[in-house]
Design a protein around this motif. Structure first.
Motif, PDB file in Angstrom:
ATOM      1  N   GLU A  22       0.801  -1.221   0.000  1.00 19.01           N
ATOM      2  CA  GLU A  22       0.000   0.000   0.000  1.00 19.01           C
ATOM      3  C   GLU A  22       0.836   1.273   0.000  1.00 19.01           C
ATOM      4  O   GLU A  22       0.291   2.367   0.147  1.00 19.01           O
TER       5      GLU A  22
ATOM      6  N   SER B 184      -3.466  -3.701  -9.750  1.00 17.26           N
ATOM      7  CA  SER B 184      -4.879  -4.048  -9.616  1.00 17.26           C
ATOM      8  C   SER B 184      -5.198  -4.310  -8.155  1.00 17.26           C
ATOM      9  O   SER B 184      -4.327  -4.629  -7.356  1.00 17.26           O
ATOM     10  N   GLY B 185      -6.470  -4.130  -7.825  1.00 20.89           N
ATOM     11  CA  GLY B 185      -6.930  -4.456  -6.479  1.00 20.89           C
ATOM     12  C   GLY B 185      -6.858  -3.296  -5.504  1.00 20.89           C
ATOM     13  O   GLY B 185      -6.405  -2.199  -5.832  1.00 20.89           O
ATOM     14  N   PRO B 186      -7.283  -3.553  -4.266  1.00 16.54           N
ATOM     15  CA  PRO B 186      -7.332  -2.507  -3.234  1.00 16.54           C
ATOM     16  C   PRO B 186      -5.965  -1.928  -2.882  1.00 16.54           C
ATOM     17  O   PRO B 186      -5.865  -0.750  -2.545  1.00 16.54           O
ATOM     18  N   THR B 187      -4.913  -2.753  -2.944  1.00 11.72           N
ATOM     19  CA  THR B 187      -3.588  -2.237  -2.584  1.00 11.72           C
ATOM     20  C   THR B 187      -3.144  -1.122  -3.523  1.00 11.72           C
ATOM     21  O   THR B 187      -2.458  -0.186  -3.105  1.00 11.72           O
ATOM     22  N   LEU B 188      -3.524  -1.217  -4.790  1.00  7.04           N
ATOM     23  CA  LEU B 188      -3.170  -0.171  -5.735  1.00  7.04           C
ATOM     24  C   LEU B 188      -3.798   1.156  -5.332  1.00  7.04           C
ATOM     25  O   LEU B 188      -3.138   2.206  -5.358  1.00  7.04           O
ATOM     26  N   HIS B 189      -5.059   1.136  -4.948  1.00  3.03           N
ATOM     27  CA  HIS B 189      -5.755   2.378  -4.598  1.00  3.03           C
ATOM     28  C   HIS B 189      -5.250   2.934  -3.265  1.00  3.03           C
ATOM     29  O   HIS B 189      -5.216   4.152  -3.075  1.00  3.03           O
ATOM     30  N   LYS B 190      -4.848   2.050  -2.350  1.00  5.21           N
ATOM     31  CA  LYS B 190      -4.225   2.534  -1.113  1.00  5.21           C
ATOM     32  C   LYS B 190      -2.880   3.182  -1.417  1.00  5.21           C
ATOM     33  O   LYS B 190      -2.534   4.216  -0.832  1.00  5.21           O
TER      34      LYS B 190
ATOM     35  N   ASP C 131      -5.657   0.702 -13.413  1.00  6.59           N
ATOM     36  CA  ASP C 131      -6.145  -0.458 -12.675  1.00  6.59           C
ATOM     37  C   ASP C 131      -6.518  -1.569 -13.646  1.00  6.59           C
ATOM     38  O   ASP C 131      -7.572  -1.540 -14.281  1.00  6.59           O
ATOM     39  N   SER C 132      -5.632  -2.549 -13.780  1.00  4.85           N
ATOM     40  CA  SER C 132      -5.870  -3.681 -14.668  1.00  4.85           C
ATOM     41  C   SER C 132      -4.932  -4.810 -14.281  1.00  4.85           C
ATOM     42  O   SER C 132      -3.800  -4.568 -13.834  1.00  4.85           O
ATOM     43  N   ASP C 133      -5.389  -6.039 -14.452  1.00  7.39           N
ATOM     44  CA  ASP C 133      -4.537  -7.196 -14.175  1.00  7.39           C
ATOM     45  C   ASP C 133      -3.316  -7.229 -15.085  1.00  7.39           C
ATOM     46  O   ASP C 133      -2.307  -7.859 -14.761  1.00  7.39           O
TER      47      ASP C 133
ATOM     48  N   ALA D 222      -0.412  -5.856 -13.234  1.00  3.41           N
ATOM     49  CA  ALA D 222      -0.146  -6.430 -11.912  1.00  3.41           C
ATOM     50  C   ALA D 222       1.294  -6.907 -11.796  1.00  3.41           C
ATOM     51  O   ALA D 222       1.832  -7.019 -10.686  1.00  3.41           O
TER      52      ALA D 222
END
Length: 279
Positions: A66, A95-101, A120-122, A125
């Motif tokens: 994060e 991707s996922g919540p860790t990216l936005h944190k 935000d895309s796999d 990742a």
């Protein structure tokens, strides 16, 4: 800082850019920079920035969990050396919540940060240079940045030359000091000597920096100064599937032990039919 009057528009100059330059020729730098965002077309913004000599920097940021990595914070310190008046955007992918944190952490990491761009895309990742180079080209074409900075990590050194080739520019690698906006110091002869180089190519000036030469800023920010977080348009990914193919070679000889060779082949863009054919 007063802005010098621009040259008279040529016949090939965008009409919107010409009108903009005429309206802010006598403006202060900060006022002119604020007006740049009012231009509708990305190409118009890029052209106006070049004519005004405005500095805008895109930083390829890496994150672990994060948090933004310290090497990317060093890139922020390098952007501050380039120009005190600098519109800085951070590009984060994953991707996922860790990216936005991590994006929230980046938005409050330094007062110089104006915007955090989130892809935000796999596909992003994993630190594969091929999809990231396409992402960087797309972001640069829309943003028209004057500088692009990445840290001299294994990811940054793999990504930057590929993205520079797509943008038809030459990168400056392993910068250890910044003398002017386009004058840098970098090591040569396996680090036994230092060389001062000047970038004379077209924008963007793409560079990788040694994080040990630029100390990350420890400046804290209040909640009112948090930068804007924006989602990147990933429509260019609809052209196909991006990835890589790993090939295993098995070799055995009667007089030699068994050996296995692994080769990783980058696949730029594959449609689903091609994937089925290969695999």
């Amino acid at each position: 800082m007063a802005m010098a009057a621009p040259a008279s528009p040529g016949e090939d100059m965008d009409v919107e850019v010409a009108a903009f330059l005429a309206s802010c020729a006598a403006s202060e730098y900060g006022a002119a920079e604020a007006l740049l965002d009012r231009l509708d077309a990305p190409a118009s913004r890029a052209a106006a920035r070049r004519l005004l000599g405005a500095v805008s920097t895109l930083i390829i940021a890496e994150h672990e969990g994060e948090l933004v990595k310290p090497s990317s914070l060093s890139a922020l310190a390098a952007a501050e050396v380039i120009a005190k008046v600098n519109k800085v955007s951070l590009l984060l992918g994953g991707s996922g919540p860790t990216l936005h944190k991590a994006a929230q952490h980046a938005a409050s990491s330094h007062p110089l940060v104006n915007e955090v761009l989130v892809a935000d895309s796999d596909v992003f990742a994993h630190p594969l240079a091929e999809p990231w180079a396409e992402l960087l080209r797309s972001v640069q074409q829309k943003g028209g940045y004057s500088h692009v900075i990445a840290s001299s990590t294994s990811f940054g050194k793999n990504l930057l030359p590929r993205a520079a080739a797509l943008l038809d520019v030459s990168p400056v690698m392993d910068v250890t000091a910044i003398c002017e906006q386009r004058v840098f110091v970098r090591p040569i002869y396996a680090g036994n000597a230092l060389c001062t180089v000047q970038y004379t190519g077209e924008s963007p000036c793409m560079m990788s920096i040694r994080s040990t030469s630029f100390s990350p800023a420890t400046e804290s920010m209040s909640e009112t100064k948090v930068a804007l977080i924006t989602q990147v348009d990933l429509s260019f990914l609809s052209e196909g599937l991006c990835g890589s193919l790993t090939i295993f070679f098995y070799y055995q000889h009667s007089s030699m032990p068994c050996r296995v060779f692994v080769v990783n082949v980058a696949l730029r863009f594959l449609d689903h039919g091609s994937v089925k054919t290969i695999f």
